[in-house]
Design an enzyme around this catalytic site. Structure first.
Site, mmCIF file in Angstrom:
data_model
loop_
_atom_site.group_PDB
_atom_site.id
_atom_site.type_symbol
_atom_site.label_atom_id
_atom_site.label_comp_id
_atom_site.label_asym_id
_atom_site.label_seq_id
_atom_site.Cartn_x
_atom_site.Cartn_y
_atom_site.Cartn_z
ATOM 1 N N HIS A 179 0.856 -1.185 0.000
ATOM 2 C CA HIS A 179 0.000 0.000 0.000
ATOM 3 C C HIS A 179 0.889 1.230 0.000
ATOM 4 O O HIS A 179 1.969 1.223 0.584
ATOM 5 C CB HIS A 179 -0.923 0.013 1.226
ATOM 6 C CG HIS A 179 -0.193 -0.137 2.524
ATOM 7 N ND1 HIS A 179 0.248 -1.360 2.980
ATOM 8 C CD2 HIS A 179 0.218 0.782 3.436
ATOM 9 C CE1 HIS A 179 0.879 -1.189 4.124
ATOM 10 N NE2 HIS A 179 0.893 0.102 4.422
ATOM 11 N N HIS A 212 1.124 5.115 1.150
ATOM 12 C CA HIS A 212 0.561 6.219 1.931
ATOM 13 C C HIS A 212 0.620 7.465 1.051
ATOM 14 O O HIS A 212 1.693 7.810 0.527
ATOM 15 C CB HIS A 212 1.408 6.488 3.172
ATOM 16 C CG HIS A 212 1.396 5.390 4.181
ATOM 17 N ND1 HIS A 212 0.634 5.431 5.324
ATOM 18 C CD2 HIS A 212 2.059 4.210 4.229
ATOM 19 C CE1 HIS A 212 0.829 4.329 6.033
ATOM 20 N NE2 HIS A 212 1.700 3.576 5.392
HETATM 21 P P1 AMP Z 1 2.015 0.483 7.393
HETATM 22 O O1 AMP Z 1 2.414 0.765 8.816
HETATM 23 O O2 AMP Z 1 2.843 1.165 6.367
HETATM 24 O O3 AMP Z 1 1.877 -1.013 7.141
HETATM 25 O O4 AMP Z 1 0.581 1.126 7.216
HETATM 26 C C1 AMP Z 1 -0.592 0.557 7.668
HETATM 27 C C2 AMP Z 1 -1.559 1.694 7.846
HETATM 28 O O5 AMP Z 1 -2.867 1.151 7.891
HETATM 29 C C3 AMP Z 1 -1.362 2.503 9.123
HETATM 30 O O6 AMP Z 1 -1.081 3.859 8.801
HETATM 31 C C4 AMP Z 1 -2.692 2.353 9.855
HETATM 32 O O7 AMP Z 1 -3.105 3.545 10.488
HETATM 33 C C5 AMP Z 1 -3.635 1.958 8.735
HETATM 34 N N1 AMP Z 1 -4.767 1.163 9.149
HETATM 35 C C6 AMP Z 1 -4.774 0.059 9.925
HETATM 36 N N2 AMP Z 1 -6.016 -0.420 10.059
HETATM 37 C C7 AMP Z 1 -6.824 0.399 9.349
HETATM 38 C C8 AMP Z 1 -8.229 0.439 9.088
HETATM 39 N N3 AMP Z 1 -9.064 -0.468 9.608
HETATM 40 N N4 AMP Z 1 -8.705 1.428 8.310
HETATM 41 C C9 AMP Z 1 -7.875 2.361 7.786
HETATM 42 N N5 AMP Z 1 -6.537 2.363 7.986
HETATM 43 C C10 AMP Z 1 -6.025 1.413 8.762
#
Ligand code: AMP
Length: 115
Positions: A100, A102
């Site tokens: 993903h 950001h």
């Molecule tokens: P990463 O740390 O790069 O793997 O990013 C994962 C991201 O997913 C984090 O910024 C979290 O805040 C976000 N995240 C986790 N669960 C959810 C959710 N249910 N809805 C939206 N974002 C989420």
């Protein structure tokens, strides 16, 4: 087939999430813990790529589609300028192993590099 990731479960409506854009191969949601005025996640519908290294090796067109969606969202929701971050590996802060991007936009400074 591996277990569904949290992002696949959001896409499939199994858990709540605000889908803000969708194409044939990509969707975008609002990050639940925003680090900038605009903080979205652009995600391939497939969960076969765990991180951007695997994605770049496996499907450059899909990667380009993610960048295009990110650009469109930043233009719609902010001033068009944006930061694209792919945390890669647990040591970088990656917590979801379904690639993903950001998308951070609006009010950025040098302290908001992390996802
Ligand atoms: P990463 O740390 O790069 O793997 O990013 C994962 C991201 O997913 C984090 O910024 C979290 O805040 C976000 N995240 C986790 N669960 C959810 C959710 N249910 N809805 C939206 N974002 C989420």
């Amino acid at each position: 087939m591996s277990e569904s990731t949290i992002f696949t479960r959001i896409l499939q409506g199994e858990i709540p999430g605000e889908i803000v854009a969708e194409t044939d191969n990509v969707f975008a949601i609002r990050d639940i813990a925003p680090k900038a005025p605009v903080h979205l996640l652009v995600i391939p519908k497939t969960q076969e790529y765990r991180n951007v290294v695997e994605l770049a090796a496996g499907d450059t067109a899909l990667m380009a589609e993610m960048v295009e969606v990110a650009q469109n969202l930043a233009a719609e929701r902010s001033d068009g300028d944006f930061r694209l971050i792919f945390n890669t590996g647990a040591g970088s802060g990656q917590t979801v192993f379904h690639v993903h991007a950001h998308v951070l936009s609006g009010g950025l400074d040098e302290t908001s590099l992390g996802g």
